[in-house]
Design a protein around this motif. Structure first.
Motif, PDB file in Angstrom:
ATOM      1  N   GLY A  19       0.824  -1.200   0.000  1.00  0.00           N
ATOM      2  CA  GLY A  19       0.000   0.000   0.000  1.00  0.00           C
ATOM      3  C   GLY A  19       0.854   1.243   0.000  1.00  0.00           C
ATOM      4  N   ASN A  20       0.611   2.108   0.978  1.00  0.00           N
ATOM      5  CA  ASN A  20       1.370   3.354   1.079  1.00  0.00           C
ATOM      6  C   ASN A  20       2.745   3.173   1.701  1.00  0.00           C
ATOM      7  OD1 ASN A  20      -0.547   5.139  -0.038  1.00  0.00           O
ATOM      8  ND2 ASN A  20      -1.705   5.161   1.887  1.00  0.00           N
ATOM      9  N   VAL A  21       2.996   2.016   2.280  1.00  0.00           N
ATOM     10  CA  VAL A  21       4.254   1.777   2.988  1.00  0.00           C
ATOM     11  C   VAL A  21       5.204   0.995   2.088  1.00  0.00           C
ATOM     12  CG1 VAL A  21       5.334   0.726   5.004  1.00  0.00           C
ATOM     13  CG2 VAL A  21       3.097   1.827   5.217  1.00  0.00           C
ATOM     14  N   LEU A  22       6.388   1.549   1.863  1.00  0.00           N
ATOM     15  CA  LEU A  22       7.401   0.924   1.024  1.00  0.00           C
ATOM     16  C   LEU A  22       8.652   0.680   1.851  1.00  0.00           C
ATOM     17  CD1 LEU A  22       6.085   3.634  -0.680  1.00  0.00           C
ATOM     18  CD2 LEU A  22       6.920   2.162  -2.517  1.00  0.00           C
ATOM     19  N   GLU A  23       9.150  -0.552   1.820  1.00  0.00           N
ATOM     20  CA  GLU A  23      10.343  -0.889   2.582  1.00  0.00           C
ATOM     21  C   GLU A  23      11.453  -1.325   1.642  1.00  0.00           C
ATOM     22  OE1 GLU A  23      10.546  -3.166   6.568  1.00  0.00           O
ATOM     23  OE2 GLU A  23      11.059  -4.666   5.042  1.00  0.00           O
ATOM     24  N   VAL A  24      12.624  -0.737   1.816  1.00  0.00           N
ATOM     25  CA  VAL A  24      13.797  -1.066   1.008  1.00  0.00           C
ATOM     26  C   VAL A  24      14.794  -1.790   1.898  1.00  0.00           C
ATOM     27  CG1 VAL A  24      15.676  -0.175  -0.409  1.00  0.00           C
ATOM     28  CG2 VAL A  24      13.451   0.974  -0.424  1.00  0.00           C
ATOM     29  N   ARG A  25      15.290  -2.934   1.412  1.00  0.00           N
ATOM     30  CA  ARG A  25      16.302  -3.696   2.144  1.00  0.00           C
ATOM     31  C   ARG A  25      17.525  -3.889   1.258  1.00  0.00           C
ATOM     32  NH1 ARG A  25      14.909  -9.736   3.526  1.00  0.00           N
ATOM     33  NH2 ARG A  25      15.403  -9.891   1.299  1.00  0.00           N
ATOM     34  N   ASP A 181      -2.226   6.941   9.375  1.00  0.00           N
ATOM     35  CA  ASP A 181      -1.468   6.862   8.126  1.00  0.00           C
ATOM     36  C   ASP A 181      -0.635   5.590   7.992  1.00  0.00           C
ATOM     37  OD1 ASP A 181       0.800   7.323   9.722  1.00  0.00           O
ATOM     38  OD2 ASP A 181       0.709   9.484   9.388  1.00  0.00           O
ATOM     39  N   ASP A 182      -0.504   4.813   9.067  1.00  0.00           N
ATOM     40  CA  ASP A 182       0.192   3.523   8.995  1.00  0.00           C
ATOM     41  C   ASP A 182      -0.671   2.498   9.727  1.00  0.00           C
ATOM     42  OD1 ASP A 182       1.877   1.330   8.994  1.00  0.00           O
ATOM     43  OD2 ASP A 182       3.675   2.490   9.434  1.00  0.00           O
ATOM     44  N   PRO A 183      -1.795   2.106   9.120  1.00  0.00           N
ATOM     45  CA  PRO A 183      -2.729   1.223   9.824  1.00  0.00           C
ATOM     46  C   PRO A 183      -2.140  -0.133  10.172  1.00  0.00           C
ATOM     47  CG  PRO A 183      -3.317   1.405   7.509  1.00  0.00           C
ATOM     48  CD  PRO A 183      -2.273   2.446   7.767  1.00  0.00           C
ATOM     49  N   GLY A 184      -1.215  -0.640   9.333  1.00  0.00           N
ATOM     50  CA  GLY A 184      -0.598  -1.921   9.641  1.00  0.00           C
ATOM     51  C   GLY A 184       0.169  -1.882  10.948  1.00  0.00           C
ATOM     52  N   TYR A 287      17.875  -1.296   6.360  1.00  0.00           N
ATOM     53  CA  TYR A 287      16.438  -1.198   6.109  1.00  0.00           C
ATOM     54  C   TYR A 287      16.012   0.264   6.107  1.00  0.00           C
ATOM     55  CZ  TYR A 287      16.176  -6.138   7.587  1.00  0.00           C
ATOM     56  OH  TYR A 287      16.351  -7.503   7.713  1.00  0.00           O
ATOM     57  N   ARG A 288      15.134   0.595   5.192  1.00  0.00           N
ATOM     58  CA  ARG A 288      14.474   1.906   5.206  1.00  0.00           C
ATOM     59  C   ARG A 288      13.005   1.716   4.909  1.00  0.00           C
ATOM     60  NH1 ARG A 288      16.867   3.934   0.445  1.00  0.00           N
ATOM     61  NH2 ARG A 288      17.902   1.907   0.367  1.00  0.00           N
ATOM     62  N   GLN A 289      12.185   2.526   5.548  1.00  0.00           N
ATOM     63  CA  GLN A 289      10.743   2.469   5.299  1.00  0.00           C
ATOM     64  C   GLN A 289      10.242   3.867   4.954  1.00  0.00           C
ATOM     65  OE1 GLN A 289       7.254   1.744   8.297  1.00  0.00           O
ATOM     66  NE2 GLN A 289       8.017  -0.266   7.661  1.00  0.00           N
ATOM     67  N   TYR A 290       9.439   3.944   3.902  1.00  0.00           N
ATOM     68  CA  TYR A 290       8.859   5.196   3.433  1.00  0.00           C
ATOM     69  C   TYR A 290       7.337   5.077   3.484  1.00  0.00           C
ATOM     70  CZ  TYR A 290      13.574   5.789   1.440  1.00  0.00           C
ATOM     71  OH  TYR A 290      14.917   5.872   1.251  1.00  0.00           O
ATOM     72  N   ASN A 291       6.675   6.212   3.682  1.00  0.00           N
ATOM     73  CA  ASN A 291       5.216   6.202   3.800  1.00  0.00           C
ATOM     74  C   ASN A 291       4.625   7.275   2.885  1.00  0.00           C
ATOM     75  OD1 ASN A 291       2.495   6.256   4.574  1.00  0.00           O
ATOM     76  ND2 ASN A 291       2.983   5.697   6.679  1.00  0.00           N
ATOM     77  N   ARG A 292       3.978   6.824   1.791  1.00  0.00           N
ATOM     78  CA  ARG A 292       3.387   7.766   0.845  1.00  0.00           C
ATOM     79  C   ARG A 292       2.214   8.536   1.447  1.00  0.00           C
ATOM     80  NH1 ARG A 292       3.853   3.879  -4.464  1.00  0.00           N
ATOM     81  NH2 ARG A 292       2.561   2.529  -3.199  1.00  0.00           N
ATOM     82  N   ALA A 293       1.585   7.991   2.484  1.00  0.00           N
ATOM     83  CA  ALA A 293       0.460   8.681   3.107  1.00  0.00           C
ATOM     84  C   ALA A 293       0.898   9.958   3.797  1.00  0.00           C
ATOM     85  CB  ALA A 293      -0.244   7.761   4.111  1.00  0.00           C
ATOM     86  N   LYS A 294       2.183  10.074   4.116  1.00  0.00           N
ATOM     87  CA  LYS A 294       2.703  11.269   4.795  1.00  0.00           C
ATOM     88  C   LYS A 294       3.244  12.297   3.840  1.00  0.00           C
ATOM     89  CE  LYS A 294       3.889   8.712   9.002  1.00  0.00           C
ATOM     90  NZ  LYS A 294       4.955   8.350   9.949  1.00  0.00           N
ATOM     91  N   LYS A 295       3.175  11.997   2.538  1.00  0.00           N
ATOM     92  CA  LYS A 295       3.719  12.904   1.541  1.00  0.00           C
ATOM     93  C   LYS A 295       2.859  14.150   1.428  1.00  0.00           C
ATOM     94  CE  LYS A 295       5.413  12.928  -3.254  1.00  0.00           C
ATOM     95  NZ  LYS A 295       5.554  12.128  -4.475  1.00  0.00           N
ATOM     96  N   ASP A 296       3.502  15.297   1.400  1.00  0.00           N
ATOM     97  CA  ASP A 296       2.750  16.572   1.313  1.00  0.00           C
ATOM     98  C   ASP A 296       2.101  16.721  -0.052  1.00  0.00           C
ATOM     99  OD1 ASP A 296       5.293  18.289   3.220  1.00  0.00           O
ATOM    100  OD2 ASP A 296       3.479  17.265   3.876  1.00  0.00           O
TER     101      ASP A 296
END
Length: 296
Positions: A19-25, A181-184, A287-296
């Motif tokens: 969904g809106n949460v993207l994780e890069v490893r 914004d991060d329901p999971g 690890y990095r996690q990004y959240n598109r729901a928080k994007k302005d």
């Protein structure tokens, strides 16, 4: 090592899209080669010596907190993959009036409830739904079920008393999820009492993982070891209907991943060091996690 940052543009990374949460490893080094070959459910061959050995099977989920952590992470990703718009979901807790301790009865009761709930939606010309349901054991031995009902549009209003009637076994509670914004992360922390920053358990059976950095603050939830011990061996913490969307995983370069991330804010970051028995570094995982729901 603690300052190990993101890889270069051409480095190979794994991108998990939920969904809106993207994780890069990113692994700085390749994982060590596989040294065992499974023969059956109980035995394996050690490739280094040719010796046949027995697997050590866990007696409870608490014997392997890494497995619990992974289960809750999969649930978190599943929720995020299906809940980009929280207003389209209802979060419902189902409880029992008596001290119902039979875990097999739990999901059978839910199966029957789901059939009645689908009939209720159709009868009242409400949109159909999918579900994700997670079980939570209580200290007294009873079970709760926490359910996400997922709609293709704004979730309809259904009185709590109506859902309690359909459930038929005890108290129910209905909540909306607007503004989360991060329901999971929010729901899995609540459902499983597990720390979802993916902090590494230093008491895992390999004994080789060490958390070395944790940048960009994130909300913390606590693993309650006592609650984890209440799950029966081999118990499935969650189930879902066939129509839910699964998270997507890709291998690509860092530059390609950043094109998909497209400026989404960084919400969490950490580096993990994998050590061998001799104390030498085997691998470094970032690890990095990004959240598109928080994007302005």
């Amino acid at each position: 090592i603690a300052d190990q940052g993101p890889p270069g543009a051409e480095a190979t990374v794994t991108l998990n899209v939920a969904g809106n949460v993207l994780e890069v490893r990113h692994c700085l080094r390749l994982p060590p080669g596989i040294i065992i070959e499974k023969l059956n459910a109980d035995q394996y061959v050690d490739k280094r010596t040719g010796e046949v050995k027995d697997f050590t099977h866990n007696t409870t989920r608490a014997d392997d907190l890494i497995s619990v952590r992974q289960s809750l992470k999969r649930l978190r990703d599943l929720i995020n993959a299906n809940l980009t718009t929280p207003e389209t979901a209802l979060w419902v807790t189902l409880t029992y009036a008596d001290n119902m301790t039979d875990s097999s009865k739990l999901y059978e009761d839910y199966r029957r409830f789901w059939q009645r709930f689908k009939y209720f939606l159709a009868k009242h010309k409400l949109p159909p739904a999918e579900y994700i349901a997670a079980a939570e054991p209580q200290g007294r031995g009873a079970w709760h079920l926490h359910c996400l009902f997922l709609f293709s549009e704004k979730a309809p209003y259904i009185p709590n008393a109506e859902i309690a009637r359909i459930w038929g076994h005890g108290f129910t509670k209905v909540k909306g999820l607007s503004g989360i914004d991060d329901p999971g992360l929010y729901l899995t922390a609540y459902l499983g009492d597990l720390e979802l920053t993916e902090a590494i358990d230093l008491k895992n059976t390999a004994g080789r993982l060490k958390k070395t950095s944790d940048r960009v603050g994130a909300r913390k939830a606590v693993i309650k070891g006592a609650r984890m011990k209440l799950y029966p061996p081999g118990f499935n913490l969650y189930r879902h209907s066939r129509g839910v969307q699964l998270p997507e995983k890709y291998q690509m370069t860092e530059a390609q991943a950043q094109k998909i991330i497209d400026g989404a804010p960084l919400s969490y970051e950490k580096t993990v060091v994998l050590l061998g028995d001799d104390g030498e570094t085997i691998n470094i995982i970032h690890y990095r996690q990004y959240n598109r729901a928080k994007k302005d």
